[in-house]
Motif scaffolding. Structure first.
Motif, PDB file in Angstrom:
ATOM      1  N   TYR A 242      -1.440  -3.957  -3.175  1.00 29.34           N
ATOM      2  CA  TYR A 242      -1.942  -4.173  -1.811  1.00 29.34           C
ATOM      3  C   TYR A 242      -2.195  -2.829  -1.154  1.00 29.34           C
TER       4      TYR A 242
ATOM      5  N   SER B  51       0.830  -1.194   0.000  1.00 31.85           N
ATOM      6  CA  SER B  51       0.000   0.000   0.000  1.00 31.85           C
ATOM      7  C   SER B  51       0.875   1.259   0.000  1.00 31.85           C
TER       8      SER B  51
ATOM      9  N   GLY C 262      -5.400  -4.689  -1.857  1.00 34.85           N
ATOM     10  CA  GLY C 262      -5.787  -5.954  -1.238  1.00 34.85           C
ATOM     11  C   GLY C 262      -5.411  -7.165  -2.054  1.00 34.85           C
TER      12      GLY C 262
END
Length: 218
Positions: A218, A104, A194
């Motif tokens: 992610y 992320s 994700g």
């Protein structure tokens, strides 16, 4: 009493001899001083400095003229052929990413690998004008590098036969959905993470990569 005149004569001869010796010594000293003044200047090592003032010619004098019967050699090297534009059959294009998985907040860096698999050198425009990166998820196109591109440039280079090159400055995907109408918007829709899968396709100079490259966000 007869011995005194002989003794006086001896003294006179001795005085004359001493006086003559002094005269010879003075002459010798004077000669040495003159030689010291008259000799050439010496360098730091004590060797006589050169006295010649002539300057040697920088161009050697030609004394042997070749025979006019000798034929001039004919040029044997051929001029190199001008490279022609690359053809699709000779070029392999591949998408390159700096990683396969992105945590992320980490932005993917996208590049292009280009190979000339032909037997001859060829030219191709590798400028940003001809580069297109497309990021898709399934049939949904999320981002295209040309949607909000600024100041595109052209750069024609020669790609040697068998040579592989990779773009030096990668293009960054900001993980948002691109649209020509939303280039100035700061809150564009962000690509889901994700572990979501995306595929990067590239083309350059009109040649498209055969396969895409998969990345996970992610």
């Amino acid at each position: 009493m007869a011995a005194r005149p002989r003794t006086a004569a001896v003294y006179r001869r001795r005085r004359l001899a001493i006086f003559g010796g002094l005269i010879l010594l003075i002459l010798a000293i004077a000669a040495g001083v003159w030689l010291a003044i008259a000799q050439p200047w010496t360098d730091a090592g004590g060797a006589p400095a050169p006295t010649s003032t002539s300057t040697p010619s920088s161009t050697p004098t030609v004394t042997d003229t070749p025979s006019t019967d000798t034929p001039s050699p004919e040029p044997t090297a051929e001029e190199p052929a001008t490279a022609v534009p690359c053809q699709a059959r000779d070029v392999t294009v591949e998408a390159v990413t700096d990683a396969e998985t992105y945590p992320s907040g980490v932005l993917p860096q996208l590049s292009i690998s280009l190979t000339n698999k032909g037997d001859s050198d060829c030219t191709i425009d590798v400028g940003s004008t001809t580069q297109v990166f497309t990021v898709s998820s399934g049939s949904d196109t999320w981002w295209r590098s040309t949607d909000c591109q600024q100041d595109p440039s052209s750069m024609v280079v020669t790609l040697a036969a068998g040579q592989t090159v990779t773009s030096a400055t990668p293009v960054q995907w900001d993980r948002t959905r691109s649209d020509v109408a939303t280039c100035d918007q700061e809150n564009r829709p962000r690509a889901p993470g994700g572990g979501a899968s995306y595929h990067v396709a590239v083309s350059i100079g009109g040649f498209e990569a055969v396969a895409t490259r998969q990345i996970l966000l992610y």
